[in-house]
Motif scaffolding. Structure first.
Motif, PDB file in Angstrom:
ATOM      1  N   TRP A 112       0.826  -1.200   0.000  1.00 23.02           N
ATOM      2  CA  TRP A 112       0.000   0.000   0.000  1.00 23.02           C
ATOM      3  C   TRP A 112       0.867   1.260   0.000  1.00 23.02           C
ATOM      4  CZ3 TRP A 112      -0.750   4.310   2.997  1.00 23.02           C
ATOM      5  CH2 TRP A 112      -1.865   5.087   2.670  1.00 23.02           C
ATOM      6  N   HIS A 113       1.916   1.282   0.812  1.00 17.53           N
ATOM      7  CA  HIS A 113       2.791   2.452   0.869  1.00 17.53           C
ATOM      8  C   HIS A 113       3.512   2.669  -0.461  1.00 17.53           C
ATOM      9  CE1 HIS A 113       2.744   4.135   4.944  1.00 17.53           C
ATOM     10  NE2 HIS A 113       2.407   2.919   5.350  1.00 17.53           N
ATOM     11  N   THR A 114       3.883   1.600  -1.132  1.00 17.71           N
ATOM     12  CA  THR A 114       4.568   1.739  -2.423  1.00 17.71           C
ATOM     13  C   THR A 114       3.714   2.523  -3.404  1.00 17.71           C
ATOM     14  OG1 THR A 114       5.817  -0.319  -2.142  1.00 17.71           O
ATOM     15  CG2 THR A 114       5.521   0.479  -4.383  1.00 17.71           C
ATOM     16  N   PHE A 115       2.444   2.175  -3.524  1.00 14.68           N
ATOM     17  CA  PHE A 115       1.562   2.908  -4.436  1.00 14.68           C
ATOM     18  C   PHE A 115       1.237   4.295  -3.885  1.00 14.68           C
ATOM     19  CE2 PHE A 115       1.144  -1.088  -6.521  1.00 14.68           C
ATOM     20  CZ  PHE A 115       0.774  -0.786  -7.822  1.00 14.68           C
ATOM     21  N   ALA A 116       1.011   4.393  -2.577  1.00 14.94           N
ATOM     22  CA  ALA A 116       0.682   5.691  -1.985  1.00 14.94           C
ATOM     23  C   ALA A 116       1.781   6.715  -2.231  1.00 14.94           C
ATOM     24  CB  ALA A 116       0.432   5.529  -0.486  1.00 14.94           C
ATOM     25  N   GLU A 117       3.039   6.262  -2.277  1.00 16.28           N
ATOM     26  CA  GLU A 117       4.178   7.171  -2.398  1.00 16.28           C
ATOM     27  C   GLU A 117       4.704   7.312  -3.826  1.00 16.28           C
ATOM     28  OE1 GLU A 117       7.118   5.807   0.419  1.00 16.28           O
ATOM     29  OE2 GLU A 117       5.571   5.489   1.947  1.00 16.28           O
ATOM     30  N   GLN A 118       4.406   6.343  -4.701  1.00 17.19           N
ATOM     31  CA  GLN A 118       5.029   6.351  -6.024  1.00 17.19           C
ATOM     32  C   GLN A 118       4.054   6.457  -7.194  1.00 17.19           C
ATOM     33  OE1 GLN A 118       8.218   6.689  -6.426  1.00 17.19           O
ATOM     34  NE2 GLN A 118       8.639   6.498  -4.246  1.00 17.19           N
ATOM     35  N   TYR A 119       2.828   6.017  -7.059  1.00 14.33           N
ATOM     36  CA  TYR A 119       1.908   6.025  -8.202  1.00 14.33           C
ATOM     37  C   TYR A 119       1.511   7.466  -8.527  1.00 14.33           C
ATOM     38  CZ  TYR A 119      -1.750   4.495 -11.382  1.00 14.33           C
ATOM     39  OH  TYR A 119      -2.512   4.266 -12.506  1.00 14.33           O
ATOM     40  N   ALA A 176      -4.659  -7.846  -5.821  1.00 14.16           N
ATOM     41  CA  ALA A 176      -5.171  -7.711  -7.191  1.00 14.16           C
ATOM     42  C   ALA A 176      -6.476  -6.919  -7.198  1.00 14.16           C
ATOM     43  CB  ALA A 176      -5.372  -9.089  -7.814  1.00 14.16           C
ATOM     44  N   ALA A 177      -7.344  -7.185  -6.232  1.00 11.24           N
ATOM     45  CA  ALA A 177      -8.610  -6.446  -6.154  1.00 11.24           C
ATOM     46  C   ALA A 177      -8.373  -4.964  -5.884  1.00 11.24           C
ATOM     47  CB  ALA A 177      -9.485  -7.055  -5.068  1.00 11.24           C
ATOM     48  N   MET A 178      -7.345  -4.635  -5.127  1.00  8.60           N
ATOM     49  CA  MET A 178      -7.018  -3.239  -4.854  1.00  8.60           C
ATOM     50  C   MET A 178      -6.556  -2.513  -6.122  1.00  8.60           C
ATOM     51  SD  MET A 178      -5.002  -3.853  -1.253  1.00  8.60           S
ATOM     52  CE  MET A 178      -4.525  -2.142  -0.983  1.00  8.60           C
ATOM     53  N   LEU A 179      -5.903  -3.235  -7.024  1.00  7.54           N
ATOM     54  CA  LEU A 179      -5.356  -2.629  -8.236  1.00  7.54           C
ATOM     55  C   LEU A 179      -6.411  -2.454  -9.328  1.00  7.54           C
ATOM     56  CD1 LEU A 179      -1.970  -4.578  -8.521  1.00  7.54           C
ATOM     57  CD2 LEU A 179      -2.342  -2.278  -7.599  1.00  7.54           C
ATOM     58  N   ARG A 180      -7.486  -3.221  -9.253  1.00  2.00           N
ATOM     59  CA  ARG A 180      -8.458  -3.249 -10.357  1.00  2.00           C
ATOM     60  C   ARG A 180      -9.003  -1.872 -10.718  1.00  2.00           C
ATOM     61  NH1 ARG A 180     -11.222  -7.285  -8.475  1.00  2.00           N
ATOM     62  NH2 ARG A 180      -9.809  -8.762  -9.464  1.00  2.00           N
ATOM     63  N   PRO A 181      -9.324  -0.991  -9.761  1.00  2.00           N
ATOM     64  CA  PRO A 181      -9.884   0.313 -10.149  1.00  2.00           C
ATOM     65  C   PRO A 181      -8.926   1.210 -10.923  1.00  2.00           C
ATOM     66  CG  PRO A 181     -10.335  -0.177  -7.830  1.00  2.00           C
ATOM     67  CD  PRO A 181      -9.333  -1.178  -8.300  1.00  2.00           C
ATOM     68  N   LEU A 182      -7.631   0.913 -10.912  1.00  2.00           N
ATOM     69  CA  LEU A 182      -6.664   1.774 -11.604  1.00  2.00           C
ATOM     70  C   LEU A 182      -6.773   1.659 -13.121  1.00  2.00           C
ATOM     71  CD1 LEU A 182      -3.508   1.287  -9.342  1.00  2.00           C
ATOM     72  CD2 LEU A 182      -5.207   3.125  -9.268  1.00  2.00           C
ATOM     73  N   ARG A 183      -7.180   0.502 -13.614  1.00  2.00           N
ATOM     74  CA  ARG A 183      -7.344   0.306 -15.071  1.00  2.00           C
ATOM     75  C   ARG A 183      -6.126   0.848 -15.822  1.00  2.00           C
ATOM     76  NH1 ARG A 183     -12.545  -0.795 -16.595  1.00  2.00           N
ATOM     77  NH2 ARG A 183     -12.347   0.307 -18.568  1.00  2.00           N
ATOM     78  N   THR A 220       3.278 -13.066  -8.993  1.00  2.00           N
ATOM     79  CA  THR A 220       3.510 -13.881  -7.808  1.00  2.00           C
ATOM     80  C   THR A 220       3.473 -15.360  -8.193  1.00  2.00           C
ATOM     81  OG1 THR A 220       1.249 -14.421  -7.082  1.00  2.00           O
ATOM     82  CG2 THR A 220       2.010 -12.169  -6.678  1.00  2.00           C
ATOM     83  N   PRO A 221       3.939 -16.247  -7.326  1.00  2.00           N
ATOM     84  CA  PRO A 221       3.801 -17.684  -7.602  1.00  2.00           C
ATOM     85  C   PRO A 221       2.349 -18.138  -7.623  1.00  2.00           C
ATOM     86  CG  PRO A 221       5.491 -17.279  -5.931  1.00  2.00           C
ATOM     87  CD  PRO A 221       4.752 -16.000  -6.122  1.00  2.00           C
ATOM     88  N   TRP A 222       1.429 -17.309  -7.101  1.00  2.00           N
ATOM     89  CA  TRP A 222       0.023 -17.700  -7.028  1.00  2.00           C
ATOM     90  C   TRP A 222      -0.822 -17.064  -8.115  1.00  2.00           C
ATOM     91  CZ3 TRP A 222       3.275 -17.751  -3.022  1.00  2.00           C
ATOM     92  CH2 TRP A 222       3.264 -18.892  -2.218  1.00  2.00           C
ATOM     93  N   GLY A 223      -0.198 -16.283  -8.978  1.00  5.96           N
ATOM     94  CA  GLY A 223      -0.953 -15.675 -10.055  1.00  5.96           C
ATOM     95  C   GLY A 223      -0.276 -14.432 -10.591  1.00  5.96           C
ATOM     96  N   HIS A 224      -0.728 -14.011 -11.754  1.00  3.38           N
ATOM     97  CA  HIS A 224      -0.200 -12.810 -12.406  1.00  3.38           C
ATOM     98  C   HIS A 224      -1.395 -11.930 -12.774  1.00  3.38           C
ATOM     99  CE1 HIS A 224       3.705 -14.836 -12.760  1.00  3.38           C
ATOM    100  NE2 HIS A 224       2.992 -15.905 -13.088  1.00  3.38           N
ATOM    101  N   TYR A 225      -1.351 -10.687 -12.330  1.00  5.41           N
ATOM    102  CA  TYR A 225      -2.483  -9.796 -12.561  1.00  5.41           C
ATOM    103  C   TYR A 225      -2.023  -8.539 -13.290  1.00  5.41           C
ATOM    104  CZ  TYR A 225      -6.477  -6.778 -11.874  1.00  5.41           C
ATOM    105  OH  TYR A 225      -7.536  -5.935 -12.099  1.00  5.41           O
ATOM    106  N   ASN A 226      -2.735  -8.175 -14.359  1.00  9.65           N
ATOM    107  CA  ASN A 226      -2.518  -6.928 -15.079  1.00  9.65           C
ATOM    108  C   ASN A 226      -3.774  -6.087 -14.932  1.00  9.65           C
ATOM    109  OD1 ASN A 226      -2.525  -4.936 -17.252  1.00  9.65           O
ATOM    110  ND2 ASN A 226      -0.745  -5.998 -18.052  1.00  9.65           N
TER     111      ASN A 226
END
Length: 448
Positions: A118-125, A160-167, A175-181
């Motif tokens: 969360w901090h990574t996006f809050a500070e860099q996006y 992944a659900a947190m990223l979805r609204p960014l479109r 991740t080893p459990w999935g890849h999300y774009n």
């Protein structure tokens, strides 16, 4: 890479051996430690400082070029060798306190990884205002879902659900459990979906699109170029004559020209060589078509190298700024200077589509001041920012858009894409039914 795509190679460290100590980048969330014979990069947030990479000091001279050091050696800037970005660094008294973890947190701890994410996006996006996304509200909504006992699959699904609204097609989580774009599908996919549904065909839209693109390429090769197609740069570049007055150049990607993956300097050298060959054969024609309808991007430096062979004089290509704190860094101006030797001086027609993305959009952006430019097709995809690569404590990898690109006139085309002068749909049904390429037909009509 310089704005023209030209690069300088260094046989030794370009002064980095004089800059021992700790440094923090302006924007980009990086901390750099330079020691006697090695360097270390860290990725920083307000709550973390993760060791990213350590290497010999001479390697740093190949990562960054054109070093400029301030008087007193309190700051320096250098250009990244894989692009056109100049990054500034300021000296620190010591490495950040967040590098030491007094709590001894487990790197696999789901709560710790959630917080760093969360901090990574809050500070860099850089695009929250454009996307109209309140990232703090996203935190309040999703933070309760993660506990110290959460399984990795649950953490992945939550992020992944947190990223979805960014479109945003430059936002990815691997991740080893999935890849999300997080990118939204272009309207082209929806149109082709409707065609498949209408025909009662149960197949993947991506395979249908691939089939249609292969068909169009064959039509261009046989019906428009008469089977006389030249190839170069590992088949990433194709060219030929549409008729006696109009040439055709297809640039399929802005990387891979050398046939090697992850070698931008080699791709750049191959680009210079092929463009000299292309201009030797097509450069005297009154009109030239450059087709980037299927170009999904690559390196900005390669894109601007192609553009440097098409530009009439030195012109501002764009400015770019990176997220820094609550604002942005100062605007870095990037220019296109005509390549040494022959450059193209005729009428330029550039074909675009929603598949024209990333560095291919930078190519188009750099040509907008061209005095004889006509853009034909669909608006480009609208993902212009470089991708900032980051990592979580557990090793998961993510990318995000941390920059704002502005055209020479201050316009931004993130999200909306660069609009054409003449709008024609890519792979339209009417064109396919007639066995023609309507965009090339329009060029040939205009060129007459």
């Amino acid at each position: 890479m310089a704005a023209t795509g030209q690069t300088r190679h260094s046989s030794s460290t370009p002064g980095f051996d004089r800059l021992q100590g700790a440094w923090r980048s302006r924007g980009y969330g990086k901390v750099l430690l330079i020691e006697d014979d090695e360097y270390t990069f860290f990725e920083e947030t307000a709550i973390s400082c993760l060791r990213l990479h350590t290497g010999p000091l001479d390697e740093l001279g190949h990562r960054y070029e054109d070093l400029k050091v301030s008087p007193g050696q309190k700051a320096f800037s250098a250009r990244r060798a894989t692009g056109v970005t100049r990054v500034g660094f300021r000296r620190l008294q010591a490495l950040p306190d967040t590098l030491a973890d007094p709590h001894g947190r487990d790197k696999e701890d789901p709560e710790y990884n959630f917080e760093v994410f969360w901090h990574t996006f809050a500070e860099q996006y850089a695009l929250f205002p454009l996307k109209e996304v309140d990232w703090y509200q996203i935190y309040l909504r999703f933070r309760p879902r993660i506990t110290s006992d959460s399984e990795p699959e649950v953490l992945y699904a939550t992020l992944a659900a947190m990223l979805r609204p960014l479109r945003d097609g430059h936002v990815r989580l691997d991740t080893p459990w999935g890849h999300y774009n997080a990118g939204a599908l272009p309207a082209l996919y929806k149109r082709l979906d409707a065609e498949l549904e209408e025909a009662g065909e149960h197949r993947e839209t991506t395979s249908y699109l691939r089939e249609l693109r292969d068909w169009l390429r064959e039509v261009i090769h046989l019906d428009y170029l008469g089977g006389q197609v030249r190839h170069g740069c590992n088949h990433m570049v194709e060219w030929g004559h549409l008729n006696q007055t109009t040439g055709y150049l297809n640039v399929r990607a802005m990387a891979g020209q050398s046939g090697k993956v992850g070698h931008p300097a080699d791709d750049l050298a191959a680009t210079h060589a092929v463009m000299q060959q292309v201009l030797a054969e097509l450069g005297s024609l009154p009109s030239l078509v450059v087709d980037v309808r299927g170009n999904g991007g690559g390196y900005d430096g390669v894109a601007l190298c192609f553009a440097s062979y098409l530009m009439d004089r030195k012109r501002l290509a764009f400015t770019k700024s990176a997220r820094q704190g609550d604002g942005l860094t100062g605007q870095q101006a990037v220019y296109i200077t005509p390549a040494t030797g022959d450059t193209y001086g005729g009428n330029l027609f550039v074909l675009t589509s929603e598949l024209t993305a990333s560095a291919a959009e930078i190519f188009v952006l750099g040509l907008l001041q061209h005095p004889r430019l006509t853009l034909i097709g669909d608006p480009t995809l609208g993902i212009l920012s470089d991708t900032l690569e980051r990592h979580l404590p557990n090793g998961w990898h993510l990318t995000l858009s941390n920059e704002v690109y502005r055209a020479y006139d201050g316009e931004t085309y993130e999200d909306i894409g660069i609009p054409p002068h003449i709008r024609l749909p890519f792979l339209s049904r009417r064109g396919r039914e007639s066995g023609r390429d309507p965009m090339l037909d329009r060029v040939l009509k205009l060129a007459r």
